[in-house]
Design a protein around this motif. Sequence first.
Motif, PDB file in Angstrom:
ATOM      1  N   GLN A   1     -13.349   0.499  -2.467  1.00 30.86           N
ATOM      2  CA  GLN A   1     -12.290   1.535  -2.248  1.00 30.86           C
ATOM      3  C   GLN A   1     -11.396   0.587  -0.743  1.00 30.86           C
ATOM      4  OE1 GLN A   1     -13.671   5.275  -1.555  1.00 30.86           O
ATOM      5  NE2 GLN A   1     -13.111   5.863  -3.598  1.00 30.86           N
ATOM      6  N   ARG A   2     -12.477   0.225   0.036  1.00 31.01           N
ATOM      7  CA  ARG A   2     -11.862  -0.426   1.306  1.00 31.01           C
ATOM      8  C   ARG A   2     -11.214  -1.860   0.878  1.00 31.01           C
ATOM      9  NH1 ARG A   2     -12.245   4.006   2.404  1.00 31.01           N
ATOM     10  NH2 ARG A   2     -13.203   5.002   4.330  1.00 31.01           N
ATOM     11  N   PHE A   3     -11.844  -2.480  -0.036  1.00 32.53           N
ATOM     12  CA  PHE A   3     -11.368  -3.806  -0.376  1.00 32.53           C
ATOM     13  C   PHE A   3      -9.869  -3.709  -1.343  1.00 32.53           C
ATOM     14  CE2 PHE A   3     -11.064  -7.585  -3.248  1.00 32.53           C
ATOM     15  CZ  PHE A   3     -11.157  -8.526  -2.409  1.00 32.53           C
ATOM     16  N   ALA A   4      -9.992  -2.881  -2.254  1.00 30.77           N
ATOM     17  CA  ALA A   4      -8.622  -2.322  -2.986  1.00 30.77           C
ATOM     18  C   ALA A   4      -7.412  -1.890  -1.846  1.00 30.77           C
ATOM     19  CB  ALA A   4      -9.057  -1.200  -3.815  1.00 30.77           C
ATOM     20  N   GLY A   5      -7.669  -1.249  -1.063  1.00 30.28           N
ATOM     21  CA  GLY A   5      -6.867  -0.601   0.048  1.00 30.28           C
ATOM     22  C   GLY A   5      -6.222  -2.080   1.050  1.00 30.28           C
ATOM     23  N   MET A   6      -7.321  -3.126   0.983  1.00 26.47           N
ATOM     24  CA  MET A   6      -6.850  -4.157   2.024  1.00 26.47           C
ATOM     25  C   MET A   6      -5.814  -4.748   1.006  1.00 26.47           C
ATOM     26  SD  MET A   6      -9.171  -7.254   3.407  1.00 26.47           S
ATOM     27  CE  MET A   6      -9.851  -7.801   1.890  1.00 26.47           C
ATOM     28  N   ILE A   7      -6.268  -5.114  -0.226  1.00 23.60           N
ATOM     29  CA  ILE A   7      -5.325  -5.957  -1.347  1.00 23.60           C
ATOM     30  C   ILE A   7      -3.856  -5.053  -1.215  1.00 23.60           C
ATOM     31  CG2 ILE A   7      -4.997  -6.752  -3.464  1.00 23.60           C
ATOM     32  CD1 ILE A   7      -6.978  -8.100  -1.908  1.00 23.60           C
ATOM     33  N   ALA A   8      -4.031  -4.083  -1.338  1.00 25.89           N
ATOM     34  CA  ALA A   8      -2.811  -3.267  -1.417  1.00 25.89           C
ATOM     35  C   ALA A   8      -1.732  -3.203  -0.129  1.00 25.89           C
ATOM     36  CB  ALA A   8      -3.019  -1.728  -1.741  1.00 25.89           C
ATOM     37  N   VAL A   9      -2.539  -3.289   1.001  1.00 26.69           N
ATOM     38  CA  VAL A   9      -1.726  -3.368   2.219  1.00 26.69           C
ATOM     39  C   VAL A   9      -1.186  -4.692   2.545  1.00 26.69           C
ATOM     40  CG1 VAL A   9      -2.216  -3.498   4.808  1.00 26.69           C
ATOM     41  CG2 VAL A   9      -3.141  -1.578   3.428  1.00 26.69           C
ATOM     42  N   MET A  10      -2.130  -5.712   1.929  1.00 24.26           N
ATOM     43  CA  MET A  10      -1.553  -7.144   2.097  1.00 24.26           C
ATOM     44  C   MET A  10      -0.203  -7.305   1.069  1.00 24.26           C
ATOM     45  SD  MET A  10      -2.682  -8.966   4.603  1.00 24.26           S
ATOM     46  CE  MET A  10      -1.689 -10.259   3.891  1.00 24.26           C
ATOM     47  N   PHE A  11      -0.470  -6.866   0.043  1.00 23.78           N
ATOM     48  CA  PHE A  11       0.884  -6.779  -0.916  1.00 23.78           C
ATOM     49  C   PHE A  11       2.049  -6.410  -0.469  1.00 23.78           C
ATOM     50  CE2 PHE A  11       3.427  -5.078  -4.323  1.00 23.78           C
ATOM     51  CZ  PHE A  11       3.849  -6.340  -5.262  1.00 23.78           C
ATOM     52  N   VAL A  12       2.180  -5.004   0.144  1.00 28.11           N
ATOM     53  CA  VAL A  12       3.048  -4.582   0.918  1.00 28.11           C
ATOM     54  C   VAL A  12       3.428  -5.208   2.028  1.00 28.11           C
ATOM     55  CG1 VAL A  12       3.682  -2.577   1.976  1.00 28.11           C
ATOM     56  CG2 VAL A  12       2.341  -2.207   0.411  1.00 28.11           C
ATOM     57  N   VAL A  13       2.690  -5.944   2.840  1.00 31.60           N
ATOM     58  CA  VAL A  13       3.185  -6.772   4.127  1.00 31.60           C
ATOM     59  C   VAL A  13       3.941  -7.987   3.524  1.00 31.60           C
ATOM     60  CG1 VAL A  13       2.255  -8.272   5.767  1.00 31.60           C
ATOM     61  CG2 VAL A  13       1.363  -6.052   5.607  1.00 31.60           C
ATOM     62  N   VAL A  14       3.337  -8.642   2.342  1.00 32.96           N
ATOM     63  CA  VAL A  14       3.954  -9.828   1.834  1.00 32.96           C
ATOM     64  C   VAL A  14       5.262  -9.646   1.351  1.00 32.96           C
ATOM     65  CG1 VAL A  14       3.732 -11.477  -0.009  1.00 32.96           C
ATOM     66  CG2 VAL A  14       1.907 -11.127   1.282  1.00 32.96           C
TER      67      VAL A  14
END
Length: 313
Positions: free
Chosen positions: A7-20
């Motif tokens: 869950q934390r890893f998926a959240g990290m990927i989602a946040v990075m996608f938004v930041v990009v």
Amino acid sequence: MTRYVLQRFAGMIAVMFVVVTVVFVIVRIAPGDPASVMLGPDATAQDVASLRARLGLDRPLVVQYVLFLGQLARGDLGESIFLNRPVLSALADRAEPTFFLTIFSLLIASVIAIPVGIYSAYRRGSLFDQATTTLAMLAASIPSFWLGLLLIQFFAVRLGVLPVSGYGGPGASLATRLGHLVLPAVALGVVSSALILRFTRASMLDVLGDDYIRTARSKGMGEFRVVMKHAFKNALIPILTVLGLTAALLVSGAVVTETVFGLPGVGSLVVSAVLRRDYPVIQGALLVVAALYVIINFLIDMLYLAVDPRVRY
């Protein structure tokens, strides 16, 4: 535990996608034509068109976004316009001063704030507690660059015991270079210690009044063991959180301090890129700093597993 990590890893990927996505949009919607701004007012229309084609700005926005994602997937942050080299390589060359400055500042802040915060909570309401709380509020209100100038004036100019600025010559030893980081690390560490101290004190106060603390004392356990083994261990999660946020803030907040002390770090590179309108470097630096934020938060979440057994279940 596996579900928690995923869950934390998926959240990290989602946040990075938004930041990009946000970084991509900000650069594209900035006032003026990036190519014209980068080349200056004396550039010809042909030069501007050539640079737009080189940066891919003449393509549809959706195509640019897809190409941008593919470029990032290959680890390519683009090429600096003024440095004529890959942005990732330019950032890597400037990473050493910023990395050591962040580590030393965090160590100084932790050494100051955590013991003082623990003792201040233990002696709640005492003169020591009131004094440290007041000093923490004062430190939080002091700009790091102003404190840095004071340190330069006293330790470098007046006493002459530490270098004023720079990072040593090309052939300087590691010890010499680290000596140049003492003053900026102290400036950043003292200011950052205020937040850590207040969080440590508040977290310790939350647990010192719990039933298990009174039970430990009623069994005759020594005060040091009660405070450090039982209270401090159970107060670690908020402290770890603020340490992680402070580390991320130090990376991004070192821009002004590096400029004041003349350190050739990522901060000074970003400042020069902003002055030159070198958009690839600015964009790459934003992405790297955002990635550090996300990675540090992910690592802090993983530390929760070791600190609090309840997280595993």
